[in-house]
Design an enzyme around this catalytic site. Sequence first.
Site, short mmCIF file in Angstrom:
data_model
loop_
_atom_site.label_atom_id
_atom_site.label_comp_id
_atom_site.label_asym_id
_atom_site.label_seq_id
_atom_site.Cartn_x
_atom_site.Cartn_y
_atom_site.Cartn_z
N GLY A 31 0.75 -1.05 0.06
CA GLY A 31 -0.09 0.08 -0.09
C GLY A 31 1.00 1.33 0.03
N HIS A 36 2.42 4.67 -4.90
CA HIS A 36 2.96 5.60 -5.84
C HIS A 36 2.69 5.08 -7.26
CE1 HIS A 36 6.41 3.42 -5.83
NE2 HIS A 36 6.66 3.25 -4.30
N HIS A 85 4.09 1.60 -8.32
CA HIS A 85 3.12 0.48 -8.19
C HIS A 85 2.26 0.47 -9.17
CE1 HIS A 85 4.03 1.39 -3.69
NE2 HIS A 85 4.33 0.27 -3.64
#
Length: 293
Positions: free
Chosen positions: A28, A31, A34
């Site tokens: 998680g 940004h 990812h």
Amino acid sequence: MLVIGKIESILRERRGLRGKVGVVLTMGALHQGHLDLVKAAREDNDHVIATIFVNPTQFAANEDFASYPRDLDRDLDLFEKAGVDLVFTPTPEMMYPPGFETHITVEDVSQGLEGQARPGHFRGVATVVNKFFNILQPTTAYFGQKDAQQVVVIRHMVRDLNMPLKISVVPTLREPDGLAMSSRNVYLKPEERAVANVLYRSMRAASAAYEAGDRHPNALRKAARAVLDAEPQVHTDYVAICDPRTLLGVHQPSDRPVLILVAAKLGKPRLLDNCLLPFHLNNRADLSAILGV
Ligand code: AMP
């Protein structure tokens, strides 16, 4: 986009999927880096499953597990816009119920570099990644070059244990000044952020030496070190020149590609970066061929 917290429910959903399934594992605090993994997974597959799980077993007691940045609503919104079909968000209690006692240790490639700085880290990573692979049954799993040693550890695990899936490696996404995107960059104070691209600059200096024909690992390391040492706030942990498949140190000049890996502490966060030399190999196809499986 479906958000699923329970293991039984995701197993049921997965059983209903036909065709290729791409999987992106994250902690998680998303940004754009990812989301590049999601984009690659979207291009190659019929379905994309992402996970959000801050895995306690890969953090040492003195590390930032409790304070690791978490923002589930924002993350779900970003995943939905990026085209994820299913998000799996288990809790630590579901993943590690009472009586849990099985771990995966990938031996040699977990020992040096980050493994030395963070004992037990890759055992936690390999174990949780194995669990996610068993639950999600990916056709291909997508990993960032940013964590190159993690990719090497996972590649070994997949090959050694005959896991029927592919590993695709996505190039490190950078800020405009070269700083590798990372969820932990939020820890940087403004004056630290201003010099944080020093890791990238150091690798580019090594790359310039390489392009000029200097293949001796000592010379490449020295070129990178000079850039890092010019920043007094930066405490370099290592600059390593390694074989990209084994992560063994390279000690002689070689025309085979090498991986330069840099780790340094700057204020609170420990910054990591790496790239293949020659530099033109840092694209998805070459990275996947050299580091993936
Ligand atoms: P994390 O949430 O930090 O565990 O990272 C999840 C995945 O995203 C891992 O495969 C990372 O290597 C990858 N990743 C993290 N930062 C970047 C980046 N700047 N560019 C590309 N991939 C990244």
